[in-house]
Scaffold this motif. Sequence first.
Motif, PDB file in Angstrom:
ATOM      1  N   CYS A  50       0.889  -1.208  -0.117  1.00 44.83           N
ATOM      2  CA  CYS A  50       0.034  -0.084  -0.099  1.00 44.83           C
ATOM      3  C   CYS A  50       1.056   0.952   0.039  1.00 44.83           C
ATOM      4  CB  CYS A  50      -1.024  -0.039   1.138  1.00 44.83           C
ATOM      5  SG  CYS A  50      -2.110  -1.197   1.196  1.00 44.83           S
ATOM      6  N   PHE A  51       2.173   1.078   0.452  1.00 41.92           N
ATOM      7  CA  PHE A  51       3.025   2.252   0.419  1.00 41.92           C
ATOM      8  C   PHE A  51       4.019   2.488  -0.948  1.00 41.92           C
ATOM      9  CE2 PHE A  51       1.825   1.288   4.661  1.00 41.92           C
ATOM     10  CZ  PHE A  51       1.520   2.431   5.390  1.00 41.92           C
ATOM     11  N   PHE A  52       3.266   2.941  -1.969  1.00 43.13           N
ATOM     12  CA  PHE A  52       3.999   2.961  -3.157  1.00 43.13           C
ATOM     13  C   PHE A  52       4.234   4.658  -3.495  1.00 43.13           C
ATOM     14  CE2 PHE A  52      -0.866   2.245  -3.937  1.00 43.13           C
ATOM     15  CZ  PHE A  52      -1.120   3.508  -4.535  1.00 43.13           C
ATOM     16  N   ARG A  53       3.806   5.532  -2.724  1.00 40.45           N
ATOM     17  CA  ARG A  53       4.256   6.765  -2.881  1.00 40.45           C
ATOM     18  C   ARG A  53       5.161   7.462  -1.928  1.00 40.45           C
ATOM     19  NH1 ARG A  53      -1.915   8.500  -4.212  1.00 40.45           N
ATOM     20  NH2 ARG A  53      -1.912   7.422  -2.008  1.00 40.45           N
TER      21      ARG A  53
ATOM     22  N   LEU B 177       2.987  14.113  -3.697  1.00 38.71           N
ATOM     23  CA  LEU B 177       3.236  12.678  -3.551  1.00 38.71           C
ATOM     24  C   LEU B 177       4.087  12.138  -4.899  1.00 38.71           C
ATOM     25  CD1 LEU B 177      -0.026  11.486  -2.372  1.00 38.71           C
ATOM     26  CD2 LEU B 177       2.006  11.610  -1.116  1.00 38.71           C
TER      27      LEU B 177
ATOM     28  N   PHE C 134      -1.212  15.587  -1.577  1.00 42.84           N
ATOM     29  CA  PHE C 134      -1.019  15.095  -0.465  1.00 42.84           C
ATOM     30  C   PHE C 134      -2.421  15.703   0.257  1.00 42.84           C
ATOM     31  CE2 PHE C 134       0.714  15.278   4.198  1.00 42.84           C
ATOM     32  CZ  PHE C 134       0.408  13.817   4.086  1.00 42.84           C
TER      33      PHE C 134
ATOM     34  N   VAL D 157       3.679   4.877  11.122  1.00 40.44           N
ATOM     35  CA  VAL D 157       4.536   3.467  11.374  1.00 40.44           C
ATOM     36  C   VAL D 157       5.849   3.898  11.264  1.00 40.44           C
ATOM     37  CG1 VAL D 157       5.118   1.312  10.809  1.00 40.44           C
ATOM     38  CG2 VAL D 157       2.590   2.100  10.698  1.00 40.44           C
TER      39      VAL D 157
ATOM     40  N   VAL E 170       4.661   2.487  16.392  1.00 41.16           N
ATOM     41  CA  VAL E 170       3.530   3.062  15.759  1.00 41.16           C
ATOM     42  C   VAL E 170       3.153   4.071  16.745  1.00 41.16           C
ATOM     43  CG1 VAL E 170       1.390   2.439  15.027  1.00 41.16           C
ATOM     44  CG2 VAL E 170       3.094   0.951  14.651  1.00 41.16           C
TER      45      VAL E 170
ATOM     46  N   ILE F 241       2.435  16.455  11.326  1.00 40.70           N
ATOM     47  CA  ILE F 241       2.902  16.068  10.082  1.00 40.70           C
ATOM     48  C   ILE F 241       3.552  17.337   9.509  1.00 40.70           C
ATOM     49  CG2 ILE F 241       2.170  15.617   7.674  1.00 40.70           C
ATOM     50  CD1 ILE F 241      -0.203  14.079   8.659  1.00 40.70           C
TER      51      ILE F 241
ATOM     52  N   ILE G 159       9.298   9.753   4.259  1.00 37.34           N
ATOM     53  CA  ILE G 159       7.950   9.657   4.312  1.00 37.34           C
ATOM     54  C   ILE G 159       7.186   8.886   3.382  1.00 37.34           C
ATOM     55  CG2 ILE G 159       5.797  10.491   5.324  1.00 37.34           C
ATOM     56  CD1 ILE G 159       7.431  12.866   6.501  1.00 37.34           C
ATOM     57  N   LEU G 160       6.544   7.728   3.291  1.00 31.36           N
ATOM     58  CA  LEU G 160       5.724   7.162   2.628  1.00 31.36           C
ATOM     59  C   LEU G 160       4.330   7.275   2.973  1.00 31.36           C
ATOM     60  CD1 LEU G 160       8.674   5.459   2.274  1.00 31.36           C
ATOM     61  CD2 LEU G 160       7.537   4.143   0.884  1.00 31.36           C
ATOM     62  N   VAL G 161       3.311   7.071   1.831  1.00 30.52           N
ATOM     63  CA  VAL G 161       1.896   7.490   2.195  1.00 30.52           C
ATOM     64  C   VAL G 161       1.187   6.224   1.572  1.00 30.52           C
ATOM     65  CG1 VAL G 161       0.080   9.058   1.850  1.00 30.52           C
ATOM     66  CG2 VAL G 161       2.497   9.765   1.820  1.00 30.52           C
ATOM     67  N   ASP G 162       0.348   5.636   2.290  1.00 35.44           N
ATOM     68  CA  ASP G 162      -0.466   4.605   1.791  1.00 35.44           C
ATOM     69  C   ASP G 162      -1.553   5.010   0.963  1.00 35.44           C
ATOM     70  OD1 ASP G 162      -2.450   5.214   3.302  1.00 35.44           O
ATOM     71  OD2 ASP G 162      -2.954   3.257   4.259  1.00 35.44           O
ATOM     72  N   CYS G 163      -2.177   3.710   0.097  1.00 32.75           N
ATOM     73  CA  CYS G 163      -3.076   4.109  -0.943  1.00 32.75           C
ATOM     74  C   CYS G 163      -4.280   4.949  -0.706  1.00 32.75           C
ATOM     75  CB  CYS G 163      -3.593   2.791  -1.299  1.00 32.75           C
ATOM     76  SG  CYS G 163      -4.093   1.474  -0.028  1.00 32.75           S
ATOM     77  N   ASP G 164      -4.620   4.940   0.781  1.00 35.53           N
ATOM     78  CA  ASP G 164      -5.845   5.812   0.807  1.00 35.53           C
ATOM     79  C   ASP G 164      -5.482   6.954   1.595  1.00 35.53           C
ATOM     80  OD1 ASP G 164      -5.587   4.041   2.859  1.00 35.53           O
ATOM     81  OD2 ASP G 164      -7.463   3.106   3.001  1.00 35.53           O
ATOM     82  N   GLN G 165      -4.151   7.196   2.035  1.00 32.99           N
ATOM     83  CA  GLN G 165      -3.696   8.521   2.588  1.00 32.99           C
ATOM     84  C   GLN G 165      -4.216   8.496   4.043  1.00 32.99           C
ATOM     85  OE1 GLN G 165      -2.609  12.054   0.690  1.00 32.99           O
ATOM     86  NE2 GLN G 165      -3.484  11.262  -1.456  1.00 32.99           N
ATOM     87  N   ASP G 166      -4.450   7.396   4.663  1.00 32.02           N
ATOM     88  CA  ASP G 166      -4.811   7.358   6.063  1.00 32.02           C
ATOM     89  C   ASP G 166      -3.536   6.720   7.141  1.00 32.02           C
ATOM     90  OD1 ASP G 166      -5.085   4.640   5.712  1.00 32.02           O
ATOM     91  OD2 ASP G 166      -7.089   4.693   6.494  1.00 32.02           O
ATOM     92  N   CYS G 167      -2.432   6.558   6.566  1.00 33.36           N
ATOM     93  CA  CYS G 167      -1.217   6.201   7.011  1.00 33.36           C
ATOM     94  C   CYS G 167       0.072   6.470   6.472  1.00 33.36           C
ATOM     95  CB  CYS G 167      -1.534   4.456   7.418  1.00 33.36           C
ATOM     96  SG  CYS G 167      -0.312   3.904   8.426  1.00 33.36           S
ATOM     97  N   LEU G 168       0.996   6.993   7.554  1.00 36.07           N
ATOM     98  CA  LEU G 168       2.208   7.123   6.974  1.00 36.07           C
ATOM     99  C   LEU G 168       3.275   6.169   7.491  1.00 36.07           C
ATOM    100  CD1 LEU G 168       2.024  11.094   7.842  1.00 36.07           C
ATOM    101  CD2 LEU G 168       1.489   9.861   5.555  1.00 36.07           C
ATOM    102  N   TRP G 169       4.419   6.004   6.700  1.00 37.46           N
ATOM    103  CA  TRP G 169       5.419   5.051   7.024  1.00 37.46           C
ATOM    104  C   TRP G 169       6.729   6.056   6.811  1.00 37.46           C
ATOM    105  CZ3 TRP G 169       7.342   0.846   3.536  1.00 37.46           C
ATOM    106  CH2 TRP G 169       8.592   0.178   4.111  1.00 37.46           C
TER     107      TRP G 169
END
Lengths: 119, 119
Positions: A106-109, A116, B11, B24, B36, B44, B79-89
């Motif tokens: 899910c982390f592809f950006r 992004l 973003f 995360v 986490v 952010i 910083i990576l962003v997930d598909c639905d932008q409700d989680c950061l890595w």
Amino acid sequence: MVIKVRMADMFQPKFDAGGLLAAVVSHAETGALLMVAHMNAEAIAKTRATGRAHFWSRSRQALWLKGETSGHFLKVQQILVDCDQDCLWLKALPDGPACHTGAASCFFRLLTPEGLEPL
Amino acid sequence: MVIKVRMADMFQPKFDAGGLLAAVVSHAETGALLMVAHMNAEAIAKTRATGRAHFWSRSRQALWLKGETSGHFLKVQQILVDCDQDCLWLKALPDGPACHTGAASCFFRLLTPEGLEPL
């Protein structure tokens, strides 16, 4: 005489007001973060019992066996628990893309100063 | 004539009802999951501006610069962003133990059929 028995610490997951905790899934071999979702007590129990990752779908308000429709199950190799027991880390082997977009993760950006960018 | 300009995706973080999303943090070099936590818009923004991980402390209900008291800052590399932008890595280099217990990572126990075992 005192007999000491080494007991495992109790697993007492700390759920939020909605009965959920966060579950982070990484690839058991590459270490890449695959997805983050939520689990309730039933999802944890089914994951432990079956070795397949189960979550609680907040959008569908239903138990969710990941891969139930796509066939892309997550075979759980290890579950780690954080210090305050409100988060689980699942190390898993995915049967296919972990993301509903078809991406492996899910982390592809990447977040850059401009916005992004694809990885 | 149509001039196409490649724009970065916007973003647009998707916060929950409490204005938070999950963040995360993994070790930028070893890949190990460190912790986490949660971020609001201000956390952010400060993380992006300073390169030091900021969170929202739900227990203290306050912005939290990780390392502010311990000196164990998390130097954010990506910083990576997930598909639905409700989680950061966040991939970060920690200045010390990431866990308040003194452990390098908050995830220092394995869930087994018997309970929790130290890794």
